[in-house]
Design an enzyme around this catalytic site. Structure first.
Site, PDB file in Angstrom:
ATOM      1  N   TRP A 144     126.808 147.013 -30.704  1.00  0.00           N
ATOM      2  CA  TRP A 144     126.741 146.396 -32.123  1.00  0.00           C
ATOM      3  C   TRP A 144     128.163 146.239 -32.608  1.00  0.00           C
ATOM      4  O   TRP A 144     128.211 145.392 -33.781  1.00  0.00           O
ATOM      5  CB  TRP A 144     126.301 147.668 -32.961  1.00  0.00           C
ATOM      6  CG  TRP A 144     126.929 148.963 -32.998  1.00  0.00           C
ATOM      7  CD1 TRP A 144     126.158 149.953 -31.985  1.00  0.00           C
ATOM      8  CD2 TRP A 144     128.212 149.522 -33.425  1.00  0.00           C
ATOM      9  NE1 TRP A 144     127.214 151.018 -32.161  1.00  0.00           N
ATOM     10  CE2 TRP A 144     128.206 150.752 -32.670  1.00  0.00           C
ATOM     11  CE3 TRP A 144     129.066 149.035 -34.376  1.00  0.00           C
ATOM     12  CZ2 TRP A 144     129.426 151.283 -33.364  1.00  0.00           C
ATOM     13  CZ3 TRP A 144     130.199 149.598 -34.571  1.00  0.00           C
ATOM     14  CH2 TRP A 144     130.350 150.756 -34.005  1.00  0.00           C
ATOM     15  N   ASN A 145     129.055 146.669 -31.854  1.00  0.00           N
ATOM     16  CA  ASN A 145     130.639 146.441 -32.841  1.00  0.00           C
ATOM     17  C   ASN A 145     131.102 144.986 -32.554  1.00  0.00           C
ATOM     18  O   ASN A 145     131.732 144.396 -33.395  1.00  0.00           O
ATOM     19  CB  ASN A 145     131.612 147.398 -31.969  1.00  0.00           C
ATOM     20  CG  ASN A 145     131.816 147.383 -30.671  1.00  0.00           C
ATOM     21  OD1 ASN A 145     131.094 146.876 -30.088  1.00  0.00           O
ATOM     22  ND2 ASN A 145     132.966 147.798 -29.999  1.00  0.00           N
ATOM     23  N   PRO A 169     119.658 144.005 -27.306  1.00  0.00           N
ATOM     24  CA  PRO A 169     120.847 144.052 -28.248  1.00  0.00           C
ATOM     25  C   PRO A 169     120.837 145.559 -28.987  1.00  0.00           C
ATOM     26  O   PRO A 169     119.817 146.178 -28.937  1.00  0.00           O
ATOM     27  CB  PRO A 169     120.695 143.159 -29.330  1.00  0.00           C
ATOM     28  CG  PRO A 169     119.195 142.938 -29.548  1.00  0.00           C
ATOM     29  CD  PRO A 169     118.591 143.154 -28.190  1.00  0.00           C
ATOM     30  N   GLY A 222     129.023 149.664 -23.721  1.00  0.00           N
ATOM     31  CA  GLY A 222     128.636 150.404 -24.747  1.00  0.00           C
ATOM     32  C   GLY A 222     129.334 151.802 -24.510  1.00  0.00           C
ATOM     33  O   GLY A 222     130.517 151.824 -23.905  1.00  0.00           O
ATOM     34  N   GLU A 244     130.808 148.136 -19.184  1.00  0.00           N
ATOM     35  CA  GLU A 244     132.152 148.081 -19.803  1.00  0.00           C
ATOM     36  C   GLU A 244     132.013 149.370 -20.969  1.00  0.00           C
ATOM     37  O   GLU A 244     131.120 149.185 -21.674  1.00  0.00           O
ATOM     38  CB  GLU A 244     132.195 146.739 -20.543  1.00  0.00           C
ATOM     39  CG  GLU A 244     133.398 146.514 -20.808  1.00  0.00           C
ATOM     40  CD  GLU A 244     133.994 146.692 -22.321  1.00  0.00           C
ATOM     41  OE1 GLU A 244     134.823 147.949 -22.414  1.00  0.00           O
ATOM     42  OE2 GLU A 244     133.622 146.272 -23.147  1.00  0.00           O
ATOM     43  N   LEU A 245     132.629 150.338 -20.892  1.00  0.00           N
ATOM     44  CA  LEU A 245     132.452 151.645 -21.627  1.00  0.00           C
ATOM     45  C   LEU A 245     133.520 151.950 -22.519  1.00  0.00           C
ATOM     46  O   LEU A 245     134.320 151.091 -22.935  1.00  0.00           O
ATOM     47  CB  LEU A 245     132.216 152.695 -20.493  1.00  0.00           C
ATOM     48  CG  LEU A 245     131.183 152.275 -19.498  1.00  0.00           C
ATOM     49  CD1 LEU A 245     131.081 153.499 -18.369  1.00  0.00           C
ATOM     50  CD2 LEU A 245     129.732 152.192 -20.028  1.00  0.00           C
ATOM     51  N   CYS A 278     136.575 149.184 -28.404  1.00  0.00           N
ATOM     52  CA  CYS A 278     136.884 150.070 -27.151  1.00  0.00           C
ATOM     53  C   CYS A 278     138.431 150.063 -26.793  1.00  0.00           C
ATOM     54  O   CYS A 278     138.854 150.775 -26.133  1.00  0.00           O
ATOM     55  CB  CYS A 278     135.833 149.729 -25.980  1.00  0.00           C
ATOM     56  SG  CYS A 278     135.792 147.838 -25.684  1.00  0.00           S
ATOM     57  N   GLU A 379     137.471 159.501 -27.906  1.00  0.00           N
ATOM     58  CA  GLU A 379     137.580 158.403 -28.726  1.00  0.00           C
ATOM     59  C   GLU A 379     136.891 158.545 -30.047  1.00  0.00           C
ATOM     60  O   GLU A 379     136.071 159.126 -30.367  1.00  0.00           O
ATOM     61  CB  GLU A 379     136.476 157.365 -27.828  1.00  0.00           C
ATOM     62  CG  GLU A 379     136.421 155.850 -28.112  1.00  0.00           C
ATOM     63  CD  GLU A 379     135.540 154.756 -27.430  1.00  0.00           C
ATOM     64  OE1 GLU A 379     134.698 155.368 -26.981  1.00  0.00           O
ATOM     65  OE2 GLU A 379     135.996 153.775 -27.293  1.00  0.00           O
ATOM     66  N   GLU A 456     134.682 141.428 -17.013  1.00  0.00           N
ATOM     67  CA  GLU A 456     134.143 140.187 -17.649  1.00  0.00           C
ATOM     68  C   GLU A 456     135.098 139.133 -17.767  1.00  0.00           C
ATOM     69  O   GLU A 456     136.189 139.534 -18.340  1.00  0.00           O
ATOM     70  CB  GLU A 456     133.357 140.615 -18.994  1.00  0.00           C
ATOM     71  CG  GLU A 456     132.117 141.696 -18.446  1.00  0.00           C
ATOM     72  CD  GLU A 456     131.262 141.929 -19.673  1.00  0.00           C
ATOM     73  OE1 GLU A 456     131.762 142.444 -20.647  1.00  0.00           O
ATOM     74  OE2 GLU A 456     129.830 141.673 -19.629  1.00  0.00           O
TER      75      GLU A 456
HETATM   76  P1  ADP Z   1     127.441 153.229 -29.201  1.00  0.00           P
HETATM   77  O1  ADP Z   1     127.895 154.656 -29.126  1.00  0.00           O
HETATM   78  O2  ADP Z   1     128.611 152.571 -29.500  1.00  0.00           O
HETATM   79  O3  ADP Z   1     126.520 153.020 -30.293  1.00  0.00           O
HETATM   80  P2  ADP Z   1     125.524 153.202 -27.219  1.00  0.00           P
HETATM   81  O4  ADP Z   1     125.929 153.336 -25.726  1.00  0.00           O
HETATM   82  O5  ADP Z   1     124.914 154.227 -27.765  1.00  0.00           O
HETATM   83  O6  ADP Z   1     126.982 153.011 -27.996  1.00  0.00           O
HETATM   84  O7  ADP Z   1     124.915 151.883 -27.250  1.00  0.00           O
HETATM   85  C1  ADP Z   1     125.284 150.600 -26.658  1.00  0.00           C
HETATM   86  C2  ADP Z   1     123.996 150.202 -26.402  1.00  0.00           C
HETATM   87  O8  ADP Z   1     123.315 150.893 -25.377  1.00  0.00           O
HETATM   88  C3  ADP Z   1     122.905 149.741 -27.601  1.00  0.00           C
HETATM   89  O9  ADP Z   1     122.225 148.602 -27.313  1.00  0.00           O
HETATM   90  C4  ADP Z   1     121.971 150.831 -27.544  1.00  0.00           C
HETATM   91  O10 ADP Z   1     120.829 150.556 -27.794  1.00  0.00           O
HETATM   92  C5  ADP Z   1     121.897 151.021 -26.009  1.00  0.00           C
HETATM   93  N1  ADP Z   1     121.433 152.261 -25.728  1.00  0.00           N
HETATM   94  C6  ADP Z   1     121.764 153.681 -25.973  1.00  0.00           C
HETATM   95  N2  ADP Z   1     121.010 154.656 -25.370  1.00  0.00           N
HETATM   96  C7  ADP Z   1     120.345 154.029 -24.667  1.00  0.00           C
HETATM   97  C8  ADP Z   1     119.406 154.338 -23.387  1.00  0.00           C
HETATM   98  N3  ADP Z   1     119.130 155.597 -23.222  1.00  0.00           N
HETATM   99  N4  ADP Z   1     118.933 153.549 -22.548  1.00  0.00           N
HETATM  100  C9  ADP Z   1     119.323 152.231 -22.755  1.00  0.00           C
HETATM  101  N5  ADP Z   1     119.912 151.850 -23.783  1.00  0.00           N
HETATM  102  C10 ADP Z   1     120.725 152.638 -24.511  1.00  0.00           C
END
Ligand code: ADP
Length: 475
Positions: A144-145, A169, A222, A244-245, A278, A379, A456
């Site tokens: 979402w960021n 998304p 994410g 990309e974490l 990130c 973080e 990327e």
């Molecule tokens: P943040 O902590 O920055 O919100 P997340 O890793 O939770 O980061 O979210 C990044 C993406 O991963 C979002 O699209 C979220 O919906 C998705 N996401 C979170 N948990 C899961 C999961 N268990 N399986 C698939 N996608 C996920």
């Protein structure tokens, strides 16, 4: 959701609301997709792969170029939607739309530059060649960021390479994803090639993406925790992955640097997107000899930052994405304060008046940070600048490298030898030397260690969606 060329509701008929993080206002509602919707999306991407992958790169380039034109034409409405849905100030949202569009034109160009090799054989009656082919159906999960550019950074190269895709998304920014999809649809991407599944509960969608043998590749941006879970599931299915974490970027000011210039850079960088990036600096290393001047300039810059609704003129810091995000930042600040950190500015939530319905945290500077504080390792993803003082320039690279993350690092120095040694010594994927914006669609982006796998953007970006096929020809 967008499946097989049509905007559709969830199979269950359920939907969920999307809210403005600055005001709490409901902006709209989107389908709450579940497993069966994700499967329908994969069906469509799988069925359209053969035809799409056989289009010429010139045709795919033309469509991406058209999408680039449309995204530029719609930049103001996309930016306004992003500010409403994600919170960043309108100026930053405009910059993100431009960055998002950059990936479209970059990969429109790269599509035509995927070449192979003609390789000599030891046998006179044999010829070898090696060519690049699209990997197949791509599943993408985006955060979402950066709710538009993180889509085009994946969709641009996937489409250029000849892949079809399904994308989920983040649950807080599906409207930006829909608007981005509309750009591709209006550009003329054929039915079934791009599919969008919105969901309030991401896990079942992730399970379909990582468990379906028709999905050849997973690309995720994410958190490290979720990326690790998804990568583990993908591995069981031998999918290709790019993840990309998270990051924990050091920002090193060397003793020869101008502390005022460096502090201005730190202030500009740290509070971008309210620190929800990130590559945001999470540890500012400043030599004791410069700390007074550095902290004074940093605090005076932070003091001038206006926090509020990103739609208002002059606002430089918007809301955080959620109450949970504010609580996490607050917890880190309290932990640091308890363990002896100074808080010369900020350090608290903003809850009064126009802040009351949103998720706001005051831009904050923390001083006297030590390695036993949570913020030193975890973080933050919020508007907090932690300053750590040091004495030994020879040891600071080692301190900076002492993290499991390895995404971005920043260095301030006027000495080319110091800059080069730091560039070589830092174990991070992206290094800014006197530069607070070391990113562009034309350069690789990605991290080492727990910050991820793959790159990327740049020339490398399209390779993540290609695999090699070797031919031996007996003649
Ligand atoms: P943040 O902590 O920055 O919100 P997340 O890793 O939770 O980061 O979210 C990044 C993406 O991963 C979002 O699209 C979220 O919906 C998705 N996401 C979170 N948990 C899961 C999961 N268990 N399986 C698939 N996608 C996920």
């Amino acid at each position: 959701m967008f499946i097989d060329g049509k905007w559709v509701d969830a199979h269950s008929g359920k939907s969920f609301d999307v809210t403005n993080p600055a005001t709490g206002e409901v902006l709209g509602s989107v389908p709450a997709g579940a497993s069966e919707d994700a499967v329908a999306a994969v069906d469509a991407a799988h069925a359209s792969f053969s035809e799409w992958s056989n289009t010429t790169p010139y045709e795919r380039s033309r469509l991406l170029y058209r999408a680039w034109e449309l995204m530029n034409e719609r930049s103001e409405e996309l930016a306004e939607l992003m500010t409403a849905e994600q919170g960043k100030p309108l100026k930053a949202a405009r910059a993100e739309v431009k960055y998002a569009a950059d990936f479209l034109i970059w990969f429109a160009e790269e599509a035509k530059r995927v070449t192979g090799e003609w390789i000599p054989s030891q046998r006179p009656d044999q010829r070898f060649l090696a060519v690049k082919v699209p990997v197949g159906v791509v599943a993408a999960i985006t955060p979402w960021n950066y709710p538009i550019s993180m889509l085009t950074r994946k969709m641009g190269p996937a489409l250029a390479a000849g892949c079809t895709l399904v994308l989920k998304p983040a649950e807080s920014t599906p409207l930006c994803a829909k608007a981005t999809y509309q750009v591709f649809v209006d550009a003329g991407i054929p039915d079934g090639v791009i599919n969008l599944v919105t969901a309030a509960d991401p896990a079942p969608i992730g399970d379909v993406f990582t468990g379906d043998p028709r999905v050849a590749k997973l690309t995720f941006t994410g958190s490290t925790a979720v990326g690790r879970v998804l990568a583990t599931k993908s591995a069981a299915n031998l999918q290709r992955i790019s993840v990309e974490l998270g990051g924990h970027a050091p920002f090193i000011v060397f003793p020869d640097a101008d502390p005022v210039h460096a502090a201005k850079g730190a202030a500009a960088l740290k509070f971008l997107n309210a620190g929800q990036a990130c590559i945001s600096p999470n540890r500012l290393y400043v030599p004791n000899s410069l700390s007074a001047a550095f902290e004074e300039t940093l605090c005076s810059r932070v003091d001038r930052l206006q926090t509020g609704n990103g739609m208002s003129e002059g606002v430089g810091v918007g809301p955080l994405v959620s109450e949970a995000a504010v609580a996490k930042v607050e917890k880190q600040v309290e932990d640091a304060r308890k363990k002896g950190a100074g808080v010369p500015i900020g350090g608290h939530r903003l809850t009064e008046g126009s802040y009351s319905a949103g998720h706001f945290f005051a831009p904050t500077v923390l001083t006297d940070i030590s390695d036993d504080m949570t913020i030193y390792r975890e973080e933050t993803f919020g508007p907090v600048a932690p300053v750590i003082t040091y004495d030994e320039p020879d040891e600071v690279i080692e301190l900076a490298n002492d993290t499991n993350y390895g995404l971005a690092a920043y260095v301030y120095t006027r000495d080319i030898a110091v800059a080069m040694r730091a560039f070589e010594g830092l174990r991070f994927g992206i290094i800014g030397v006197n530069d607070v914006n070391p990113t562009s669609a034309s350069v690789p982006f990605g991290g080492m260690g727990d910050s991820g796998l793959g790159r990327e953007g740049g020339h490398e970006g399209i390779n993540e969606y290609l695999e090699t096929k070797t031919g031996g020809f007996a003649i």
